[in-house]
Design an enzyme around this catalytic site. Structure first.
Site, PDB file in Angstrom:
ATOM      1  N   ASP A 174      17.837 -44.941  41.211  1.00 14.51           N
ATOM      2  CA  ASP A 174      16.863 -46.104  40.899  1.00 14.51           C
ATOM      3  C   ASP A 174      15.749 -45.194  40.442  1.00 14.51           C
ATOM      4  O   ASP A 174      14.983 -45.457  39.130  1.00 14.51           O
ATOM      5  CB  ASP A 174      16.487 -46.930  42.022  1.00 14.51           C
ATOM      6  CG  ASP A 174      15.665 -48.063  41.478  1.00 14.51           C
ATOM      7  OD1 ASP A 174      15.792 -48.230  40.243  1.00 14.51           O
ATOM      8  OD2 ASP A 174      14.801 -48.714  42.171  1.00 14.51           O
ATOM      9  N   HIS A 257      16.861 -50.152  33.029  1.00 16.59           N
ATOM     10  CA  HIS A 257      16.960 -51.208  33.929  1.00 16.59           C
ATOM     11  C   HIS A 257      17.405 -52.645  33.295  1.00 16.59           C
ATOM     12  O   HIS A 257      17.814 -53.513  33.728  1.00 16.59           O
ATOM     13  CB  HIS A 257      15.444 -51.735  34.398  1.00 16.59           C
ATOM     14  CG  HIS A 257      15.270 -50.828  35.777  1.00 16.59           C
ATOM     15  ND1 HIS A 257      15.139 -49.472  35.822  1.00 16.59           N
ATOM     16  CD2 HIS A 257      15.196 -51.467  37.036  1.00 16.59           C
ATOM     17  CE1 HIS A 257      15.041 -49.199  37.325  1.00 16.59           C
ATOM     18  NE2 HIS A 257      15.186 -50.166  37.840  1.00 16.59           N
ATOM     19  N   HIS A 260      21.024 -52.195  33.713  1.00 15.93           N
ATOM     20  CA  HIS A 260      21.314 -52.815  35.109  1.00 15.93           C
ATOM     21  C   HIS A 260      21.320 -54.332  35.104  1.00 15.93           C
ATOM     22  O   HIS A 260      22.160 -54.941  35.605  1.00 15.93           O
ATOM     23  CB  HIS A 260      20.180 -52.373  36.208  1.00 15.93           C
ATOM     24  CG  HIS A 260      20.246 -53.277  37.122  1.00 15.93           C
ATOM     25  ND1 HIS A 260      19.499 -54.492  37.164  1.00 15.93           N
ATOM     26  CD2 HIS A 260      20.814 -52.946  38.515  1.00 15.93           C
ATOM     27  CE1 HIS A 260      19.635 -54.784  38.617  1.00 15.93           C
ATOM     28  NE2 HIS A 260      20.479 -53.894  39.270  1.00 15.93           N
ATOM     29  N   HIS A 274      21.555 -51.711  43.658  1.00 12.23           N
ATOM     30  CA  HIS A 274      20.925 -51.701  42.468  1.00 12.23           C
ATOM     31  C   HIS A 274      21.096 -50.059  41.900  1.00 12.23           C
ATOM     32  O   HIS A 274      20.941 -50.208  40.676  1.00 12.23           O
ATOM     33  CB  HIS A 274      19.261 -52.093  42.901  1.00 12.23           C
ATOM     34  CG  HIS A 274      18.221 -52.008  41.835  1.00 12.23           C
ATOM     35  ND1 HIS A 274      18.304 -52.759  40.770  1.00 12.23           N
ATOM     36  CD2 HIS A 274      17.578 -50.875  41.901  1.00 12.23           C
ATOM     37  CE1 HIS A 274      17.189 -52.514  40.024  1.00 12.23           C
ATOM     38  NE2 HIS A 274      16.878 -51.284  40.655  1.00 12.23           N
TER      39      HIS A 274
HETATM   40 ZN   LIG Z   1      14.815 -50.455  40.091  1.00 10.42          ZN
END
Ligand SMILES: [Zn+2]
Length: 381
Positions: A174, A257, A260, A274
């Site tokens: 992340d 992101h 994601h 995540h």
């Molecule tokens: Zn994140």
């Protein structure tokens, strides 16, 4: 806010260290008198006793509410009712990113202060003034933005080191994305999650997070496998939590992101952390950018050594499953997604093509570097 304004936002206080949990009561007392602690049973089993003792030492009452697992709109509304019933004046999330997202959203709706006590360093959720809300089945639903950040973020490094190393690894995934996305946002001069244009401060913090991780992630991961806190572990916890938190929020999110979020639209990826899905987004963003081959190779080699997925196989997808890749790409490029902060236009077709290529690209890089071949991921429901 005028579009030309630049802004940085941050939590009121950040506390980190071995045994910091013993000072939770002391810091909470400066903020409220009736705390509501929210934690799931697993987390509470590990840290409940220390939290209880710390609050007691500060003469604070103890109310603990169980967190039900997914930060959905329904769970947030339920927590708002609990806050009202207990007349709490500060909500404290004890746990991972999901608990934290739910408590921030509930604290805001209930009109009280909120604080976070992350027990893992797996996401950059703890410091920000936004929550990610998911559907009951775990698909990305929306970002909710709040007018302020948590008043307190307190991390006990030993608790983080006691957690499974996979969570720290996900946090590195992340946090590595933070610089790639802040760099893109700075190049395009797009708005950040903080509601203004990026400052040099926000962008610099994102870059610092990247540098700290390249230097310290591998030794920190080894140390956490033995549940030890070393200076490298402290630096990685800070990079994953504080630097990446400030860096993504005030530096800006971009393609990684958004990809994601796109990945959450297909069931094959459910159950992955995540940060694991974000890393697929980072590799794909580098391909979309046409980044120098050496940069992409270095990133694939490094994230493989860290233990992060960088192939479709490792997130349950296949390069020839065009239908799933299209679904991911469509979701990643909807209007309002952060992918539109890239310094060039990105279409769904661009994302689908880039995604399809990372399988062979990363596979070859890993083979040439004598790194392990990807292990297929199978989602469990
Ligand atoms: Zn994140």
């Amino acid at each position: 806010m005028a579009p030309t304004v630049r802004t940085v936002i941050s939590p009121g206080r950040y506390v980190q260290g071995k045994g910091a949990i013993h000072q939770l009561g002391e810091f909470v007392k400066q903020l409220g008198s009736t705390p509501l602690l929210v934690a799931d049973d697993l987390v509470w089993g590990f840290v409940g006793h220390d939290v209880e003792t710390s609050l007691k030492d500060a003469d604070l009452p103890l109310h603990r509410e169980k967190f039900n697992g997914i930060p959905s709109a329904k769970e947030v509304d339920r927590l708002v009712e609990v806050i009202k019933k207990t007349k709490a004046d500060i909500a404290i999330a004890v746990g991972g990113g999901s608990t934290i997202d739910a408590v921030k959203a509930a604290g805001f709706l209930a009109g009280i202060r909120w604080a976070n006590c992350p027990t893992v360093a797996s996401t950059d959720a703890p410091c920000s003034a936004l929550s990610v809300i998911y559907t009951e089945t775990g698909e990305f639903e929306e970002y909710r933005f709040f007018p302020r950040n948590p008043d307190l973020v307190l991390v006990d490094s030993q608790i983080v080191a006691n957690a499974p190393v996979a969570l720290l690894i996900a946090g590195v995934g992340d946090a590595l994305a933070t610089w790639l996305e802040a760099r893109a946002t700075s190049r395009s001069n797009s708005k950040t999650m903080a509601g203004g244009l990026p400052t040099v401060t926000g962008t610099a913090l994102a870059k610092l997070s990247w540098e700290v991780l390249w230097e310290n992630a591998l030794p920190a991961i080894d140390a956490v496998k033995d549940h030890q806190v070393t200076p490298a572990v402290e630096k990685v916890i800070e990079a994953n939590t504080l630097l990446s938190g400030l860096g993504f929020e005030s530096g800006g999110l971009a393609a990684a992101h958004a990809i994601h979020n796109g990945l959450t639209a297909v069931p094959q990826t459910h159950g992955l952390a995540h940060g694991q899905k974000v890393n697929i987004g980072s590799v794909t963003q580098l391909v979309l950018e046409g980044a120098p081959t050496s940069d992409i190779r270095d990133f694939i080699e490094f994230t493989t050594r860290v233990g992060l997925p960088n192939t479709l196989t490792e997130v349950g997808l296949r390069a020839d499953d065009r239908e799933s890749l299209k679904k991911v790409a469509d979701a990643a490029t909807v209007a309002g997604e952060t992918i539109h902060s890239m310094p060039f236009e990105v279409s769904s077709e661009d994302v689908a093509s880039a995604l399809a290529t990372i399988e062979r690209y990363a596979g070859n890089v890993r083979e040439q570097a004598h790194l392990p071949a990807p292990v297929p991921y199978v989602a469990h429901h």
